[in-house]
Design a protein around this motif. Sequence first.
Motif, short mmCIF file in Angstrom:
data_model
loop_
_atom_site.label_atom_id
_atom_site.label_comp_id
_atom_site.label_asym_id
_atom_site.label_seq_id
_atom_site.Cartn_x
_atom_site.Cartn_y
_atom_site.Cartn_z
N TYR A 208 -8.71 31.86 -18.48
CA TYR A 208 -7.77 31.03 -19.54
C TYR A 208 -8.80 30.96 -20.76
O TYR A 208 -9.94 30.92 -20.75
CB TYR A 208 -7.50 29.79 -18.61
CG TYR A 208 -6.98 29.78 -17.52
CD1 TYR A 208 -5.53 29.43 -17.83
CD2 TYR A 208 -7.50 30.13 -16.36
CE1 TYR A 208 -4.70 29.45 -16.25
CE2 TYR A 208 -6.78 30.14 -15.04
CZ TYR A 208 -5.28 29.87 -15.23
OH TYR A 208 -4.32 30.00 -13.92
N THR A 227 -5.31 23.25 -25.94
CA THR A 227 -4.08 23.83 -25.50
C THR A 227 -4.48 25.12 -24.73
O THR A 227 -5.56 25.75 -24.98
CB THR A 227 -3.38 24.53 -26.99
OG1 THR A 227 -3.07 23.38 -27.84
CG2 THR A 227 -2.25 25.22 -26.59
N SER A 229 -3.90 28.66 -22.38
CA SER A 229 -3.23 29.97 -22.44
C SER A 229 -4.11 30.74 -21.77
O SER A 229 -5.41 30.46 -21.38
CB SER A 229 -3.12 30.35 -23.95
OG SER A 229 -4.28 30.99 -24.36
N PRO A 234 1.03 31.05 -23.58
CA PRO A 234 1.03 29.67 -23.31
C PRO A 234 1.28 29.08 -21.85
O PRO A 234 2.26 29.66 -21.35
CB PRO A 234 1.89 28.81 -24.25
CG PRO A 234 2.95 29.88 -24.58
CD PRO A 234 2.26 31.01 -24.50
N VAL A 235 0.29 28.34 -21.35
CA VAL A 235 0.45 27.95 -19.83
C VAL A 235 1.42 26.75 -19.75
O VAL A 235 1.06 25.85 -20.38
CB VAL A 235 -0.87 27.55 -19.08
CG1 VAL A 235 -0.51 27.17 -17.86
CG2 VAL A 235 -1.65 28.87 -19.06
N THR A 236 2.60 26.92 -19.29
CA THR A 236 3.66 25.67 -19.32
C THR A 236 3.95 25.12 -18.09
O THR A 236 5.05 24.28 -17.77
CB THR A 236 4.95 26.11 -20.01
OG1 THR A 236 5.49 27.21 -19.13
CG2 THR A 236 4.65 26.63 -21.46
N GLY A 275 2.13 21.38 -20.06
CA GLY A 275 1.32 22.29 -20.84
C GLY A 275 2.44 22.44 -21.96
O GLY A 275 3.66 22.56 -21.94
N PRO A 276 1.75 23.65 -22.75
CA PRO A 276 0.38 24.05 -22.94
C PRO A 276 -0.60 23.13 -23.42
O PRO A 276 -1.87 23.18 -23.47
CB PRO A 276 0.49 25.24 -23.91
CG PRO A 276 1.48 24.90 -24.80
CD PRO A 276 2.54 24.37 -23.82
N ASP A 277 -0.07 21.99 -24.18
CA ASP A 277 -0.81 21.10 -24.80
C ASP A 277 -1.09 19.67 -23.74
O ASP A 277 -0.17 19.45 -22.98
CB ASP A 277 -0.18 20.49 -26.03
CG ASP A 277 -0.15 21.57 -27.10
OD1 ASP A 277 -0.70 22.57 -27.13
OD2 ASP A 277 0.87 21.44 -27.93
N HIS A 298 -4.15 25.10 -12.39
CA HIS A 298 -2.98 26.02 -12.24
C HIS A 298 -3.29 27.00 -11.38
O HIS A 298 -4.48 27.25 -10.87
CB HIS A 298 -3.28 26.69 -13.61
CG HIS A 298 -1.96 27.49 -14.23
ND1 HIS A 298 -2.20 28.99 -14.24
CD2 HIS A 298 -0.80 26.99 -14.22
CE1 HIS A 298 -0.94 29.26 -14.36
NE2 HIS A 298 -0.10 28.39 -14.41
#
Length: 332
Positions: A208, A227, A229, A234-236, A275-277, A298
């Motif tokens: 990551y 953030t 990723s 991006p990891v959402t 996510g990603p933030d 995750h």
Amino acid sequence: MHAGLKITAFAAALAATFGTAYGVGQGMGPVVDDEPPARHDAHTGGGSRQSEHPGEPDRSGHSGREGHSGHEMSPAGGLQISENGYTLDLRTPRLAAGRTADLRFAIRGDDGRAVTAYRREHDKELHLIVASRDLNTYRHLHPTRAADGTWSIPVSLPRAGGYRVFADFTPEKKGAENVTLGADLAVSGTYAPQPLPAPNTTATTDGYEVKLGGALRPGAAHELKPTVSRGGRPVTDLQPYLGAYGHLVALRSGDLAYLHVHPNGEPGDGTTAAGPDISFTATAPSSGTYRLFLDFKHDGKVHTAAFTVSTGGAVAAPMDEAPRESSGAHGH
């Protein structure tokens, strides 16, 4: 032999001895290795934080009270072994580098008895942080409590040197506040000093990439926004970990003053994205350099990203900054 030459030779011998091994023998001490869902403030342990010698500066040169401008700063946690009527009784003051052993401790009240009732915060009764004095090694652990109040967890630390153990908890008692106590831990073995990791706002961990935006400033609340990723995307779909999408611990270089910061918002509140933030609000207890450790979950695994930042300015990542590999571990 001239007295001055005798002293010089003795000092050189001492330096050679201590540069070779750390923590050999009992006489050798450590080397100097419920907020609303919309916003969680930093845990600084409640009450006033001072250096271990009240009225004197701590090891980083800060009094823990004022910044350069003389304004009152946010209190720093973990600088004392006893506070607010509670004491961290570290029953395992020494470990051997590279070997797994139980780390045992108890929290004692002002009556001398081990505390056995705690308020659960973020899914746990107590959060245990172990960090080397040079801030290169970090562990966020969740030990098991026995009926008599003794906490324990298997720990393996990679390098010899001085470490700090932090116990972050709130007693189950009317009017009790969150407390963070700290104690020194010595890890024996061949000691090789390591410098503080260079400043960075991009970290890589387990495949990551985490970029840190925002600012950390003394005496004023500011947003920090990592953030996340992976593979450039991006990891959402971050997963809840201890009731949040992320946990952030900040340790001040020098004395390891402690802040445990939780994110703005929480899973299931209808407004916080997975996510990603991950948005945090943090206030540094003083100016200085800090090591930030971000835990996030995750694909069923907890990951740790680490950053080195200084107060007083934005920490937005430079475009040409190379990612820095983070190292951390967790115990559940």
